[in-house]
Motif scaffolding. Structure first.
Motif, short mmCIF file in Angstrom:
data_model
loop_
_atom_site.label_atom_id
_atom_site.label_comp_id
_atom_site.label_asym_id
_atom_site.label_seq_id
_atom_site.Cartn_x
_atom_site.Cartn_y
_atom_site.Cartn_z
N VAL A 71 0.74 -1.19 0.06
CA VAL A 71 -0.07 -0.07 -0.04
C VAL A 71 0.97 1.28 -0.04
CG1 VAL A 71 -1.69 1.22 1.50
CG2 VAL A 71 -2.05 -1.09 0.86
N PHE A 72 1.97 1.21 0.92
CA PHE A 72 2.61 2.27 0.97
C PHE A 72 3.39 2.65 -0.46
CE2 PHE A 72 6.94 4.34 1.71
CZ PHE A 72 6.28 5.35 2.37
N PHE A 73 3.88 1.75 -1.34
CA PHE A 73 4.57 1.86 -2.67
C PHE A 73 3.53 2.43 -3.35
CE2 PHE A 73 8.12 -0.71 -0.84
CZ PHE A 73 8.98 0.19 -1.25
N ALA A 74 2.44 1.86 -3.24
CA ALA A 74 1.35 2.42 -4.27
C ALA A 74 0.84 3.91 -4.04
CB ALA A 74 0.02 1.60 -4.11
N VAL A 75 0.74 4.21 -2.66
CA VAL A 75 0.60 5.36 -2.25
C VAL A 75 1.67 6.66 -2.82
CG1 VAL A 75 0.39 7.12 -0.23
CG2 VAL A 75 -0.78 4.82 -0.25
N THR A 76 2.68 6.07 -2.61
CA THR A 76 3.83 7.19 -3.17
C THR A 76 3.64 7.64 -4.39
OG1 THR A 76 5.30 5.28 -3.64
CG2 THR A 76 5.64 6.21 -1.60
N LYS A 77 3.19 6.55 -5.30
CA LYS A 77 2.80 7.16 -6.84
C LYS A 77 1.94 8.17 -6.96
CE LYS A 77 4.62 3.52 -8.57
NZ LYS A 77 3.95 2.14 -8.22
N LEU A 78 1.19 8.50 -5.91
CA LEU A 78 0.03 9.62 -5.90
C LEU A 78 0.53 10.91 -5.83
CD1 LEU A 78 -2.82 7.85 -3.84
CD2 LEU A 78 -2.20 7.87 -6.30
#
Lengths: 925, 177
Positions: A71-78
């Motif tokens: 989740v954390f990595f995905a969030v960083t894309k935002l």
């Protein structure tokens, strides 16, 4: 799900319980989170998914490490999105995910970019997020920006940096303390909140976290506390209209009281510095400031009535406020004042009485207990009337407070015991939990003890209470009282009451009237209470000669009880009280019945335990129980390499050291249930000679545990060590798990003392492993001229050497006098023979000694002595393996021309497995 | 924080004491079970009380609990035994006021969950790790939404706001009966 957060329908009557998160499922949400990776980000959709994730986190759903990372990595894309709302949610979820250090690095650059953004909202939030998740190393990189942010034109940004500073102060104070100039500038900010946060940060610094040479106003204020003028000036500069927010004002009040505490009263004028400031805050327009100031004044040490009066006056006004919080705050504070200055509070009594009927029961309780503290003798009866109505609708914990207040009131006005005692006995019969009832009973007991006139009535109240309880029980009404309380607690309470009646009842004018109540217990109660009742009857019999014949009849009936304890007691008392004739009871008997046991119970327990573990024909002797209350200091005499000499076959008698160990360890409650020590090793030095702290360790082996006893000596006269513990890293001792630590409270210079660490291991298994040790302690400077230590200490650590628990620790050196006979008498089937190559050795002596110390067994018949230059040798060893298994070993060494040593090892023991275990030790050693 | 005001938790619970959104800032409740137990205890101690017009207060195991109920939501702010309860009440009013604004005067469980993002942002803008960030409802709401607000909502004082909320409760109740 295109629209996951469904807007509320107008006709929600049909779906009153509908939640937008109904049926939410973690797996599905994690799937949804894939939208974060879309090349074309849908900001709205992403925000919604983040909200769902936040909902799960807030509800306490735990994410696995992998899930959280994903989740954390995905969030960083935002961070690619420019949508403000989405960015705000990204900040929020990063904080909630609390990423690990290596994950933090991923977002650092994005957050640093935001920290320098033109958008204030980005700057403020990026600071808060970064400071929350970062560690010290990263902080130095961003420090420059943080200092800038503190003096940022936008107050939200400045506050964000300051609040982060307050948090960082806990972890990396050395960095935050460099911000002093900026923080001081922020204190002068026109923005109220910035000022508050800056003050809060300064406040923390004033607490000594900072070097004295650091410049900041409040610290100066502390240093120059003797210079009243300078101090007043500084406070004035902070207080004269420049402190803008009520929150900041509250902080300043707290800080001022701290300074007052440290300065004390001016002995010449009797004035207290800064009192005027506190007093002026009583006229502030914000209620929270007024209350803070009033509270501060009431908490001043040795506060005078003159100082108290203005504070009491504002609190009195609060008492009739329409806001419950103000009433509560005022009455709570006045309640505390009433403990020390009851007279100062009496002016508020009328307002206080009207609070007895306050809707808020917490307020009412506080009002009542305050009144009980301040009330005079004439108002007691009126007060009791009011309280009676009130008791039924407050919670138990409040009732206990009231009961305790009534108890002290009664002790204050002994003449009023009748109405107070009646009140207590009435509420004793009403509903309530165990703790409450217990508080009442305790109070009655104390009153009976301290007010002679109250004795007769009080005892009858208690008697009736146990009688009534029985009644409710027998009539099987679902009584609140009995349904809620475990029966053993009731029994305990009854036993205590009976014990008390037994001690006090016989001394009353008409002891006979209690007998009925007591005997009813023998008929109606469970065994515990019956046994207590028998003892109580005996006490009456011993003290009141006229009652003796009746008591005897009753006790004889108890001989038919179906419980052993009850019968035993009855028999015992019948015998000790004599033949039932109306004769003076023996003094010894009275002593026996009423005398208290003058031996500490813990000592009896330990001794009995030891007695049980060592079966013997002798009866237990109470006089063998040590009477002194155990304290530890046992100076460990270093056993200087007490390797047994050539006197083979000499069984090492239990030395005084092992006895001392046994006593020492069994006196520590945490280790008392470990059983008997199997073996205590000789002390192993963990420090070099001539170091600041000398530490050696003794390994105590138990059946399921090992306890390491660290003997510590402090060799520095200028230091006092406190809270001394040894931090043991057992990562190379996997079969052990730490179960307890017994820290050493204080280690003064040159006074050896012990700290212990206990490990658990599998039962009877000779687990081995390596332990690394660090001595941890708080060190305090000692003034060698006075011997006094400073108040403040510094935490420190001291690296110690490693040590190992080896197989030899599980074998006791127990010799045999005739090895051959012993060997022959053992079952040949248990014999295990194998040959080992020991590799090239310096000499046979070295090889022999190596094997002996590996096995830790007792060499017999001087066989460890190897004649010089011999090429072969036989060595005989004996010992006891853990689990009390006798082991005998016959070693045959041979050395060839290349100095290669070969060894034949023959083992016989009581247990084949142990024979094999010995081979394993040699094979793996 | 030895001296600074410290908020130990903010709880928003529903009529059954279930968590709508709660934040814990103290180490007193490290696990979710302990947090649930604390919520349960606080709720069972207070839910029968009437805390709709004025904030109420009690003390529970050395914890000051200041609370207020709006429609089907129970709001709690808790602090240590030594904390200034008037100050805690100010924090409570700030949270309530801000949530009232961001939820556009419709403060109830349904709305709070529907706009959970805004509610959580309000909490985030009020307290940071137990430290009070802001106690001005309007400013909190502004920061939470980051957009210009419904001027109507901003004009209302909190007192008026709550009165209006109370009106809605009555309406909702009459609908049920």
């Amino acid at each position: 799900m295109a629209q996951p957060l469904v807007k509320k329908d107008d006709d929600r009557d049909d779906e009153a319980d509908y939640s937008p998160f109904l049926g939410i499922e973690k797996g599905a949400v994690l799937q949804e989170a894939r939208v974060f990776n879309d090349p074309q980000l849908d900001a709205r959709r992403c925000s919604q998914v983040i909200t769902k994730l936040l909902y799960l986190l807030n509800q306490g759903d735990s994410f696995t490490k992998v899930e959280a990372t994903e989740v954390f990595f995905a969030v960083t894309k935002l961070f690619q999105s420019r949508d403000n709302g989405l960015r705000r949610m990204v900040y929020l979820i990063i904080k909630d995910l609390s990423p690990s250090a290596d994950e933090v690095i991923i977002v650092t650059s994005s957050l640093m970019k935001d920290m320098n953004s033109r958008t204030d909202m980005y700057r403020a939030n990026a600071i808060r997020v970064l400071c929350r998740i970062t560690d010290g190393t990263l902080l130095t990189q961003i420090e420059r920006y943080l200092k800038q942010a503190i003096v940022d034109k936008n107050p939200v940004v400045a506050s964000a940096a300051l609040v982060s500073g307050i948090h960082l102060l806990q972890t990396t104070p050395e960095i935050v303390k460099r911000w002093s100039n900026e923080v001081q500038e922020a204190v002068q900010s026109r923005a109220a909140l910035v000022q508050f946060h800056a003050l809060a940060l300064l406040h923390q610094k004033g607490l000594g976290l900072f070097d004295p040479d650091q410049q900041n106003i409040l610290l100066n204020l502390q240093i120059r506390q003797n210079d009243r003028l300078a101090v007043s000036k500084l406070v004035t500069s902070l207080t004269k209209g420049t402190v803008r927010s009520p929150l900041a004002q509250c902080l300043l009040i707290r800080y001022t009281s701290q300074v007052i505490r440290e300065t004390g009263v001016n002995s010449q004028t009797g004035d207290r510095p800064f009192y005027d400031y506190l007093e002026s805050c009583l006229r502030h327009k914000a209620e929270m400031v007024i209350f803070e100031a009033a509270k501060a004044i009431t908490e001043l040490s040795n506060v005078t009535t003159r100082e108290l009066t203005p504070a009491i006056t504002v609190l009195q006004l609060f008492l009739s406020s329409s806001k419950p919080v103000l009433r509560f705050a005022a009455v709570r504070t006045l309640n505390k004042v009433a403990m020390t200055h009851p007279m100062a509070v009496t002016n508020c009594n009328i307002d206080m009485e009207s609070l007895i009927s306050d809707q808020n029961r917490s307020i009412a309780t506080l009002a009542i207990t305050t009144l009980l503290k301040t009330g005079n003798e004439s108002s007691v009866d009126r007060l009791m009337k009011q309280i009676t109505n009130f008791m039924s609708d407050i919670a138990d914990e409040f009732k206990i407070v009231v009961v305790e207040a009534i108890r002290s009131l009664c002790l204050k006005f002994p003449l009023k015991y009748r109405s107070l005692m009646n009140f207590l006995s009435n509420i004793l019969r009403e509903e309530g939990g165990f703790e409450y009832k217990k508080a009442i009973v305790d109070s009655i007991v104390i009153l009976i003890r301290d007010i002679p006139d109250a004795k007769e009535g009080g005892l009858l109240h208690l008697c009736e209470f146990i009688e009534d309880c029985e009644f409710t029980y027998l009539s099987t009404q679902v009584s609140f009282y009995l349904s809620r309380i475990p029966s053993y607690l009731v029994a305990l309470c009854f036993s205590q009451i009976l014990h008390f009646i037994g001690n006090e009842g016989p001394k009353t004018s008409d002891p006979s009237k209690y007998i009925r109540y007591i005997y009813n217990r023998v008929i109606l109660e469970n065994a515990t209470v019956r046994a207590s009742a028998v003892s109580t009857l005996a006490k009456f019999g011993a003290l009141v000669d006229s009652l003796k014949p009746r008591i005897f009849i009753l006790l004889r009936r108890c001989l038919f009880d179906n419980d052993d304890e009850v019968r035993d007691r009855a028999t015992l008392y019948l015998n000790s009280l004599g033949d039932g004739s109306v004769a003076e009871t023996d003094k010894d008997v009275k002593e026996f019945l009423f005398g208290s046991l003058d031996i500490p119970l813990t000592n009896i327990e330990t001794t009995l335990r030891n007695y049980e573990q060592n079966p013997t024909e002798e009866p237990f002797d109470i006089y063998s129980v040590p009477r002194e209350v155990k304290s530890l200091p046992l100076v460990e005499k270093k056993a200087p390499g007490k390797k047994p000499t050539a006197l083979g076959g000499l069984p090492p008698a239990p030395t005084s050291a092992s006895d001392a160990y046994e006593r020492l360890l069994s006196s520590i409650p945490e280790f008392a249930n470990f059983g008997k020590i199997f073996k205590s090793s000789v002390p192993v030095e963990l420090t070099e000679a001539e170091t600041e702290y000398a530490v050696n360790v003794v390994k105590h082996i138990f059946d399921q545990h090992v306890v390491f006893q660290y003997n510590c000596t402090n060799t520095i006269p200028e230091q006092l060590l406190e809270n001394v513990t040894v931090i043991v890293d057992a990562s190379e001792a996997e079969e052990f798990s730490e179960v307890g630590v017994k820290p050493l409270k204080s280690l003064p210079y040159d006074t050896p003392a012990q700290t212990f660490v206990a490990f658990e291991k599998a039962e009877g298994v000779p687990a081995v492993g390596k332990f690394s040790n660090t001595l941890r302690f708080t060190v305090k400077e000692v003034d060698t001229s006075t011997g006094e230590a400073e108040d403040d200490g510094v935490e420190d650590e001291y690296q110690l050497e490693d040590f190992e628990v080896v197989a030899a620790d599980y074998i006791l050196k127990v010799g045999v006098s005739n090895f051959r006979n012993a060997w022959e008498s053992m079952d040949p089937d248990t014999e295990r023979i194998d040959e080992y190559g020991l590799g090239p050795r310096e000499s046979l002596v070295e090889a022999v000694n190596a094997v002996i110390s590996l096995l830790g067994m007792q060499p017999c018949e001087g066989s460890e002595m190897v004649p010089s230059n011999s090429r072969s040798h036989t060595c005989l060893l004996s010992g006891v393996y853990i689990g009390n298994v006798k082991v005998l070993v016959r070693l045959s060494f041979g050395m060839d021309a290349t100095k290669e040593v070969a060894m034949k090892l023959a083992v016989r023991s009581d247990d084949v497995n142990v024979s094999e275990a010995i081979h394993e030790i040699v094979a793996s050693g | 924080m030895e001296f600074g005001p410290f908020v130990k938790s903010i709880l928003i619970l529903d009529l059954e004491g279930k968590r709508v959104a709660s934040k814990f800032y103290s180490d007193d409740w490290p696990t979710n079970e302990e947090r649930r137990t604390f919520e349960k205890n606080v709720f069972s101690m207070t839910h029968m009380k009437n805390a709709r017009t004025e904030a109420e207060v009690t003390i529970f195991k050395d914890e000051i609990v200041v609370y207020k109920f709006i429609e089907d939501l129970h709001f709690y702010v808790t602090g240590g035994e030594e904390e200034n309860e008037v100050l805690l009440a100010t924090v409570l009013e700030a949270v309530l006021g801000a949530i009232f604004i961001v939820l556009k005067k419709k403060v109830n469980k349904m709305e709070a969950l529907t706009h959970l993002d805004l509610v959580l942002l309000c909490l985030d803008e009020t307290i940071d790790g137990g430290i009070i960030v802001d106690t001005d409802a309007k400013s909190i709401a502004r920061k939470a939404t980051g957009v210009s607000l419904d001027p109507g909502a901003e004009e209302l004082t909190i007192g008026e706001a709550l009165k209006s909320a109370r009106g809605q409760v009555m309406k909702a109740l009459s609908g049920f009966i």
